[in-house]
Write a protein that holds these residues in place. Structure first.
Motif, PDB file in Angstrom:
ATOM      1  N   GLU A 166       0.555  -1.168   0.207  1.00  0.00           N
ATOM      2  CA  GLU A 166      -0.137   0.054  -0.044  1.00  0.00           C
ATOM      3  C   GLU A 166       0.567   0.752  -0.344  1.00  0.00           C
ATOM      4  O   GLU A 166       0.915   2.565  -0.883  1.00  0.00           O
ATOM      5  N   ASP A 167       2.237   1.222   0.668  1.00  0.00           N
ATOM      6  CA  ASP A 167       2.591   2.395   0.773  1.00  0.00           C
ATOM      7  C   ASP A 167       3.585   2.873  -0.454  1.00  0.00           C
ATOM      8  O   ASP A 167       3.775   4.085  -0.569  1.00  0.00           O
ATOM      9  N   LEU A 168       3.957   1.176  -0.770  1.00  0.00           N
ATOM     10  CA  LEU A 168       4.774   1.607  -2.677  1.00  0.00           C
ATOM     11  C   LEU A 168       3.546   2.194  -3.641  1.00  0.00           C
ATOM     12  O   LEU A 168       4.003   2.565  -4.556  1.00  0.00           O
ATOM     13  N   THR A 169       2.474   1.724  -3.258  1.00  0.00           N
ATOM     14  CA  THR A 169       1.483   2.573  -4.609  1.00  0.00           C
ATOM     15  C   THR A 169       1.198   3.994  -4.367  1.00  0.00           C
ATOM     16  O   THR A 169       1.159   4.407  -5.044  1.00  0.00           O
ATOM     17  N   ARG A 170       1.171   3.774  -3.183  1.00  0.00           N
ATOM     18  CA  ARG A 170       0.431   5.233  -2.905  1.00  0.00           C
ATOM     19  C   ARG A 170       1.611   6.340  -2.817  1.00  0.00           C
ATOM     20  O   ARG A 170       1.974   7.284  -3.728  1.00  0.00           O
ATOM     21  N   ALA A 171       3.273   5.357  -3.226  1.00  0.00           N
ATOM     22  CA  ALA A 171       4.256   6.943  -3.171  1.00  0.00           C
ATOM     23  C   ALA A 171       4.430   6.776  -4.683  1.00  0.00           C
ATOM     24  O   ALA A 171       4.750   8.234  -5.050  1.00  0.00           O
ATOM     25  N   ALA A 172       3.960   5.651  -5.414  1.00  0.00           N
ATOM     26  CA  ALA A 172       4.026   5.364  -6.922  1.00  0.00           C
ATOM     27  C   ALA A 172       3.064   6.787  -7.486  1.00  0.00           C
ATOM     28  O   ALA A 172       3.008   6.977  -8.550  1.00  0.00           O
ATOM     29  N   ASN A 173       1.408   6.686  -7.216  1.00  0.00           N
ATOM     30  CA  ASN A 173       0.937   7.633  -7.392  1.00  0.00           C
ATOM     31  C   ASN A 173       1.537   9.226  -6.632  1.00  0.00           C
ATOM     32  O   ASN A 173       1.357   9.537  -8.072  1.00  0.00           O
ATOM     33  N   ALA A 174       1.925   9.298  -5.704  1.00  0.00           N
ATOM     34  CA  ALA A 174       2.086  10.283  -6.376  1.00  0.00           C
ATOM     35  C   ALA A 174       3.206  11.057  -7.007  1.00  0.00           C
ATOM     36  O   ALA A 174       3.080  12.148  -7.245  1.00  0.00           O
TER      37      ALA A 174
ATOM     38  N   ARG B 154       3.685   9.887  -9.748  1.00  0.00           N
ATOM     39  CA  ARG B 154       3.164   9.583 -11.350  1.00  0.00           C
ATOM     40  C   ARG B 154       2.535  11.535 -10.509  1.00  0.00           C
ATOM     41  O   ARG B 154       2.013  11.994 -12.140  1.00  0.00           O
ATOM     42  N   ARG B 155       1.490  12.031 -10.647  1.00  0.00           N
ATOM     43  CA  ARG B 155       0.900  12.880  -9.745  1.00  0.00           C
ATOM     44  C   ARG B 155       1.944  14.395  -9.878  1.00  0.00           C
ATOM     45  O   ARG B 155       1.945  15.374 -11.343  1.00  0.00           O
ATOM     46  N   ALA B 156       2.891  14.147  -9.546  1.00  0.00           N
ATOM     47  CA  ALA B 156       4.017  15.790  -8.950  1.00  0.00           C
ATOM     48  C   ALA B 156       4.922  15.281 -10.692  1.00  0.00           C
ATOM     49  O   ALA B 156       4.709  16.421 -10.946  1.00  0.00           O
ATOM     50  N   GLU B 157       4.361  14.098 -11.474  1.00  0.00           N
ATOM     51  CA  GLU B 157       5.525  14.058 -12.616  1.00  0.00           C
ATOM     52  C   GLU B 157       3.933  15.233 -13.776  1.00  0.00           C
ATOM     53  O   GLU B 157       4.450  15.308 -14.843  1.00  0.00           O
ATOM     54  N   LYS B 158       2.884  14.215 -13.666  1.00  0.00           N
ATOM     55  CA  LYS B 158       1.933  15.070 -14.656  1.00  0.00           C
ATOM     56  C   LYS B 158       1.584  16.520 -14.767  1.00  0.00           C
ATOM     57  O   LYS B 158       1.750  17.516 -15.040  1.00  0.00           O
ATOM     58  N   SER B 159       1.942  17.077 -12.830  1.00  0.00           N
ATOM     59  CA  SER B 159       1.617  18.712 -12.865  1.00  0.00           C
ATOM     60  C   SER B 159       2.517  19.163 -13.863  1.00  0.00           C
ATOM     61  O   SER B 159       3.099  20.137 -13.787  1.00  0.00           O
ATOM     62  N   TYR B 160       3.892  18.730 -13.207  1.00  0.00           N
ATOM     63  CA  TYR B 160       5.223  19.308 -13.621  1.00  0.00           C
ATOM     64  C   TYR B 160       5.242  19.417 -15.156  1.00  0.00           C
ATOM     65  O   TYR B 160       5.586  20.450 -15.451  1.00  0.00           O
ATOM     66  N   ARG B 161       4.889  18.107 -15.736  1.00  0.00           N
ATOM     67  CA  ARG B 161       4.734  18.513 -17.240  1.00  0.00           C
ATOM     68  C   ARG B 161       3.692  19.584 -18.028  1.00  0.00           C
ATOM     69  O   ARG B 161       3.984  20.628 -18.894  1.00  0.00           O
TER      70      ARG B 161
END
Length: 197
Positions: free
Chosen positions: A168-176, A178-185
């Motif tokens: 669960e922690d790894l999934t949450r970190a991966a989603n965060a 991914r969201r940070a990369e999308k907002s940066y792009r």
């Protein structure tokens, strides 16, 4: 068959012992107590728990000689006069359709090098020891180990609470991430649009 068993995990082993003892009593008590639950595959958690309980009980048992077919012959190769005079080589045959062999283990047993497809049986030989009785015990212990391995090969291990939390922690970190990369792009793209205006 499955409706007979309680849904609680603690009751599985006790009720399996009851079923095994009942079947042994009805068969006259001359066979060892190891009749497995009639499960062709292990898909639900309840079926897996039943299989685990049977395997745990089967590990503590010894397969008696009366449950298999034994044949004897003279061992080949060097070894002195004992080899040439005494039938010490033991060949064990066990039909795969015996009622004490679990249904869910049969696909794994058929892939074993000890499986003979023409007779649909398991065949194990032993010439390790100089005495016939020791070679019989060697064959029986090999068959026991083979059945435990084949029965356990299809079991699915449930993850522990610590493993579930880590996933669960790894999934949450991966989603965060991914969201940070999308907002940066998207921020870079927005800046490009603004520069042309």
């Amino acid at each position: 068959m499955l409706s007979f068993f309680r849904s609680s995990t603690n009751g599985f082993a006790n009720e399996l012992r009851l079923v095994f003892a009942t079947r042994n009593a009805h068969s006259g008590g001359n066979r060892f107590v190891a009749t497995p639950p009639q499960l062709s595959s292990l898909e639900s958690a309840q079926e897996t728990a039943l299989a685990r309980a049977w395997i745990a009980q089967f590990r503590a048992l010894n397969i008696p000689k009366s449950s298999v077919e034994l044949s004897f012959s003279r061992s080949s190769g060097p070894g002195g006069q004992n080899v040439n005079k005494v039938n010490t080589k033991v060949t064990l045959r066990c039909p795969i359709d015996e009622d004490w062999i679990p249904l869910w283990s049969k696909p794994a047993l058929k892939k074993s090098p000890h499986y003979v497809s023409s007779s649909k049986s398991i065949q194990i030989t032993s010439t390790v020891h100089r005495s016939q009785s020791q070679n019989i015990e060697e064959c029986l212990s090999k068959l026991h180990a083979l059945l435990v391995e084949a029965s356990s090969s299809t079991l699915k291990n449930e993850p522990s609470e610590a493993q579930k939390k880590r996933v669960e922690d790894l999934t949450r970190a991966a989603n965060a991430r991914r969201r940070a990369e999308k907002s940066y792009r998207s921020k870079i793209k927005a800046e490009r649009k603004g520069s042309f205006d």
